[in-house]
Design a protein around this motif. Structure first.
Motif, PDB file in Angstrom:
ATOM      1  N   THR A  27       0.826  -1.205   0.000  1.00 34.88           N
ATOM      2  CA  THR A  27       0.000   0.000   0.000  1.00 34.88           C
ATOM      3  C   THR A  27       0.860   1.256   0.000  1.00 34.88           C
ATOM      4  O   THR A  27       2.046   1.219   0.362  1.00 34.88           O
ATOM      5  N   ASP A  68      -6.034  12.963  -5.877  1.00 33.89           N
ATOM      6  CA  ASP A  68      -7.220  12.166  -5.531  1.00 33.89           C
ATOM      7  C   ASP A  68      -7.848  12.611  -4.213  1.00 33.89           C
ATOM      8  O   ASP A  68      -8.756  11.958  -3.715  1.00 33.89           O
ATOM      9  N   LEU A  70      -6.788  12.468  -1.098  1.00 30.14           N
ATOM     10  CA  LEU A  70      -6.740  11.354  -0.150  1.00 30.14           C
ATOM     11  C   LEU A  70      -6.342  11.810   1.242  1.00 30.14           C
ATOM     12  O   LEU A  70      -5.521  12.723   1.390  1.00 30.14           O
ATOM     13  N   SER A  71      -6.875  11.154   2.237  1.00 32.48           N
ATOM     14  CA  SER A  71      -6.394  11.335   3.607  1.00 32.48           C
ATOM     15  C   SER A  71      -5.278  10.308   3.832  1.00 32.48           C
ATOM     16  O   SER A  71      -5.129   9.351   3.053  1.00 32.48           O
ATOM     17  N   GLN A  73      -5.291   8.070   6.011  1.00 38.80           N
ATOM     18  CA  GLN A  73      -5.999   6.800   6.214  1.00 38.80           C
ATOM     19  C   GLN A  73      -6.339   6.137   4.870  1.00 38.80           C
ATOM     20  O   GLN A  73      -6.252   4.921   4.743  1.00 38.80           O
ATOM     21  N   ASP A  74      -6.684   6.941   3.876  1.00 39.15           N
ATOM     22  CA  ASP A  74      -7.014   6.410   2.551  1.00 39.15           C
ATOM     23  C   ASP A  74      -5.834   5.660   1.917  1.00 39.15           C
ATOM     24  O   ASP A  74      -6.037   4.762   1.091  1.00 39.15           O
ATOM     25  N   THR A  75      -4.620   6.041   2.288  1.00 40.36           N
ATOM     26  CA  THR A  75      -3.443   5.414   1.670  1.00 40.36           C
ATOM     27  C   THR A  75      -3.314   3.938   2.026  1.00 40.36           C
ATOM     28  O   THR A  75      -2.559   3.215   1.383  1.00 40.36           O
ATOM     29  N   ASN A  77      -5.582   1.852   1.478  1.00 43.87           N
ATOM     30  CA  ASN A  77      -6.417   1.124   0.523  1.00 43.87           C
ATOM     31  C   ASN A  77      -5.942   1.228  -0.919  1.00 43.87           C
ATOM     32  O   ASN A  77      -6.631   0.760  -1.827  1.00 43.87           O
TER      33      ASN A  77
END
Length: 146
Positions: A27, A68, A70-71, A73-75, A77
């Motif tokens: 990830t 994108d 992204l936060s 936390q999103d990284t 996924n």
């Protein structure tokens, strides 16, 4: 430092066992944390078979986060295979010339080294090449008559 008897890359090679890398199915977060811990701005990406795929940079990760929205936390996924790479790092074989190695090092933080099947065997660091070239230039100046 004179030219070694073995291929020049072998003289500089940091073997895979000593290189920090990630797999393409890792990830973004794993890469970010590994890069932060080791203080690297770029690392090699390998496939599950150990073949070199690409190099991921801090910039690649930051642009993906920005573009994108992204936060952190999103990284968790997003796999590295989904992150666009803005720079292509070229690989070399163990038999590459010092001239070609110097040219690539001018454009890349490190030069990935692969075997004939594209299996990743290590890297050559830009700093090691610069040091070698400096030593060669300095030695040649010492040999010149004044």
């Amino acid at each position: 430092m004179t030219k070694p008897d073995q291929p020049i890359v072998a003289f500089f090679l940091v073997p895979k066992s000593e290189v920090i890398y990630e797999h393409e199915n890792s990830t973004m977060r794993q890469a970010l944390e590994r890069m932060e811990y080791h203080r690297y701005t770029a690392i090699p990406i390998l496939d599950n078979n150990g073949r070199y795929v690409s190099t991921i940079t801090e910039g690649d990760l930051l642009w993906k986060i920005k573009n994108d929205n992204l936060s952190f936390q999103d990284t968790n996924n997003i796999n590295l295979s989904e992150v666009p790479k803005n720079m292509k790092n070229y690989t070399v074989s163990i038999n590459v010339s010092i001239e070609e190695l110097v040219l690539l090092a001018g454009e890349q933080n490190f030069v990935p080294v692969v075997d004939d099947q594209q299996y990743f065997i290590g890297i050559v660091k830009r700093g090691d090449i610069i040091h070698y070239c400096y030593e060669e230039i300095f030695k040649s100046r010492e040999k010149q008559p004044s």
